[in-house]
Motif scaffolding. Structure first.
Motif, PDB file in Angstrom:
ATOM      1  N   SER A 143     -49.497  89.584  44.570  1.00 50.49           N
ATOM      2  CA  SER A 143     -48.335  88.695  44.502  1.00 50.49           C
ATOM      3  C   SER A 143     -47.258  89.219  45.431  1.00 50.49           C
ATOM      4  O   SER A 143     -47.219  90.418  45.742  1.00 50.49           O
ATOM      5  N   LEU A 144     -46.404  88.298  45.860  1.00 51.82           N
ATOM      6  CA  LEU A 144     -45.231  88.687  46.634  1.00 51.82           C
ATOM      7  C   LEU A 144     -44.213  89.253  45.654  1.00 51.82           C
ATOM      8  O   LEU A 144     -44.002  88.678  44.585  1.00 51.82           O
ATOM      9  N   PRO A 145     -43.585  90.364  45.990  1.00 56.57           N
ATOM     10  CA  PRO A 145     -42.669  91.003  45.037  1.00 56.57           C
ATOM     11  C   PRO A 145     -41.310  90.328  44.966  1.00 56.57           C
ATOM     12  O   PRO A 145     -40.848  89.740  45.946  1.00 56.57           O
ATOM     13  N   THR A 175     -38.316  80.752  43.361  1.00 58.75           N
ATOM     14  CA  THR A 175     -39.727  80.513  42.997  1.00 58.75           C
ATOM     15  C   THR A 175     -40.679  80.963  44.100  1.00 58.75           C
ATOM     16  O   THR A 175     -41.888  80.799  43.989  1.00 58.75           O
ATOM     17  N   SER A 176     -40.128  81.500  45.193  1.00 62.95           N
ATOM     18  CA  SER A 176     -40.973  82.076  46.239  1.00 62.95           C
ATOM     19  C   SER A 176     -40.208  83.239  46.868  1.00 62.95           C
ATOM     20  O   SER A 176     -38.980  83.347  46.715  1.00 62.95           O
ATOM     21  N   GLN A 388     -42.140  94.190  42.375  1.00 61.86           N
ATOM     22  CA  GLN A 388     -40.769  94.279  42.893  1.00 61.86           C
ATOM     23  C   GLN A 388     -40.753  95.189  44.116  1.00 61.86           C
ATOM     24  O   GLN A 388     -41.587  96.090  44.244  1.00 61.86           O
ATOM     25  N   ILE A 389     -39.740  94.965  44.964  1.00 65.40           N
ATOM     26  CA  ILE A 389     -39.561  95.837  46.140  1.00 65.40           C
ATOM     27  C   ILE A 389     -38.084  96.017  46.419  1.00 65.40           C
ATOM     28  O   ILE A 389     -37.273  95.109  46.204  1.00 65.40           O
ATOM     29  N   LYS A 390     -37.738  97.216  46.902  1.00 59.93           N
ATOM     30  CA  LYS A 390     -36.350  97.549  47.253  1.00 59.93           C
ATOM     31  C   LYS A 390     -36.365  98.180  48.639  1.00 59.93           C
ATOM     32  O   LYS A 390     -37.059  99.175  48.863  1.00 59.93           O
ATOM     33  N   ALA A 418     -48.831  83.891  45.401  1.00 59.84           N
ATOM     34  CA  ALA A 418     -48.136  83.947  44.108  1.00 59.84           C
ATOM     35  C   ALA A 418     -46.881  84.787  44.294  1.00 59.84           C
ATOM     36  O   ALA A 418     -46.881  85.770  45.022  1.00 59.84           O
ATOM     37  N   PHE A 419     -45.800  84.386  43.638  1.00 61.35           N
ATOM     38  CA  PHE A 419     -44.551  85.144  43.689  1.00 61.35           C
ATOM     39  C   PHE A 419     -44.334  85.779  42.325  1.00 61.35           C
ATOM     40  O   PHE A 419     -44.412  85.100  41.297  1.00 61.35           O
TER      41      PHE A 419
END
Ligand code: 2PG
Ligand code: MG
Length: 434
Positions: A143-145, A175-176, A388-390, A418-419
């Motif tokens: 999934s995209l974070p 949503t994305s 998640q990403i930071k 997918a997000f």
């Protein structure tokens, strides 16, 4: 054609990071002609149990040069890895760990080891002929974070102008990934307008967030809420706040010195201050609320608020699987920051992420304050399905390169993208979340 991923050369060169300091780029060559590169990032607010970078010391280049670490790659790492299979990342990383021989990787240097480990991963993915995220996923769901993106810098990244290190936003209604980025761009622009209109625009801090010209830590929070509103979003319902307090930078042994406000707090005092902020501002995530040597304080804070707010361990966990397991059992935090150069190798980083996931903790793949054009973490976040990403703020191309790479990955996945959105624990219970 039979492809072979046998390592035929490992090469290190000196390149430069986003603070203008020397760092290490490693190149790993395979006998099928594939090549992978990895560049070591560098932290400014470091946990004391992280892998240690090898720096030359002395006065040249502020002591930051990496000539000795490069010499170690040529003299020891290259011969040790030559002939090994780059597709066997765990074996490569174990070899690097044993070769170094120190628990904190200080002999050959965490910077040398992490650059080689990352370069090996890229070489193996290149040899397999697939994008890195896909190679890492190995058929598992991706999934995209959800990004957490800094708007104001602080702490060690801004000359300690304010005490709190990162004031970030999370576009929780997105949503994305692409929508989350666009919403954050509006907030970043609005924050810049507010700083300019109030005569406080003085450039940006180390990770690209606006330089924090504030009279108090809380004024930074108030301004962030204003920026979210000025961008046209409902604070807490559409765009929420995430803090990295980085408390180890201003506290130890249960005493916390807020330099900006010229006052000292004990553990309970800092807990109460932060819990008060969480009640009054739309905060959904707090990283390192207490110092790395204050596990009891962390436990108290998480017990008070961890059911609805994500409490992330960074300095306290240092991307170490054993420490993460202990923290999960002790209830000290409910999420783990995942930094490859804290652990020192790709395999140890993956083990830390799996430990956090097995314990039901949230996971956030993170950049460092000293970064480069290296895009690896964007792929780790997707391929490992971290959620998640930071990466820091929404300016400076060492940051934007990661956001842009994630946009490419999302587009490449097309309708199957997918997000992660707000699926991460424990925020599903937060009253504001969709
Ligand atoms: C952190 C990181 C990134 P540094 O504390 O989470 O913001 O900072 O790389 O300086 O440790
Ligand atoms: Mg941190």
């Amino acid at each position: 054609m039979i492809r072979s991923s046998e390592i035929v050369d490992v090469y290190g060169r000196r390149v430069w990071d986003s603070r203008g300091r020397p760092t290490i780029e490693a190149e790993v060559w395979l006998d099928d002609g594939s090549v992978g590169r990895g560049i070591a990032p560098a932290g400014a607010s470091r946990g004391r149990n992280e892998s240690v970078d090898k720096r030359d010391g002395g006065t040249r280049l502020g002591g930051h040069d990496v000539k000795e670490a490069l010499a170690g790659i040529a003299a020891e790492i290259m011969p040790a890895l030559t002939g090994m299979d780059a597709a066997e990342q765990a074996e490569i990383d174990e070899r690097l760990i044993n070769l170094d021989g120190m628990p904190n990787k200080s002999r050959l240097g965490g910077n040398a080891i992490v650059a080689v480990s990352i370069a090996t991963l890229h070489a193996a993915a290149a040899s397999a002929g697939v994008p890195l995220w896909q190679y890492l996923a190995d058929g598992a769901p991706v999934s995209l974070p959800m990004p957490e993106i800094q708007i104001f810098g602080g702490g060690a990244h801004a000359g300690r102008r304010i005490d709190i290190q990162d004031l970030m936003v999370m576009a929780i209604a997105a949503t994305s990934f692409e929508q989350a980025i666009e919403m954050t761009a509006e907030v970043y622009l609005a924050a810049g307008r507010i700083m300019a209109e109030t005569g406080r625009l003085q450039g940006v801090a180390d990770e690209g967030g606006y330089w924090p010209v504030f009279a108090s830590n809380e004024e930074a929070l108030e301004t962030l809420v204003k920026a979210i509103e000025a961008a046209g979003f409902v604070p807490g319902a559409e765009v929420a706040i995430s803090l990295d307090v980085a408390a180890s930078e201003f506290g130890a042994k249960g005493r916390y010195r807020l330099g900006l406000e010229s006052r000292e707090l004990d553990t309970d005092g800092l807990c109460d201050l932060l819990l008060g902020w969480c009640r009054r501002y739309p905060i959904v995530s707090v990283e390192d609320p207490l110092a790395e040597d204050d596990p009891e304080g962390l436990r108290r804070f998480t017990a008070a608020i961890g059911a609805t707010v994500q409490v992330i361990g960074d300095d306290f966990l240092v991307t170490d699987a054993a420490r993460i397991e202990q923290a999960a059992a002790g209830g000290h935090v409910n999420a783990a920051l995942i930094k490859v150069n804290q652990a020192g190798t790709v395999s140890e980083t993956g083990a830390a992420l799996r430990a956090a996931r097995a314990a039901g903790m949230g996971t956030i793949v993170s950049a460092r304050s000293g970064e480069t054009e290296d895009l690896t973490i964007a792929h780790l976040a997707v391929g490992w399905n971290a959620g998640q990403i930071k990466v820091g703020s929404f300016s400076r191309s060492e940051r934007m390169a990661k956001w842009n790479e994630l946009i490419r990955i999302e587009q490449g996945l097309g309708s199957s993208a997918a997000f992660a959105g707000c699926s991460w624990m424990p925020l599903r219970q937060h009253p504001a979340l969709p």
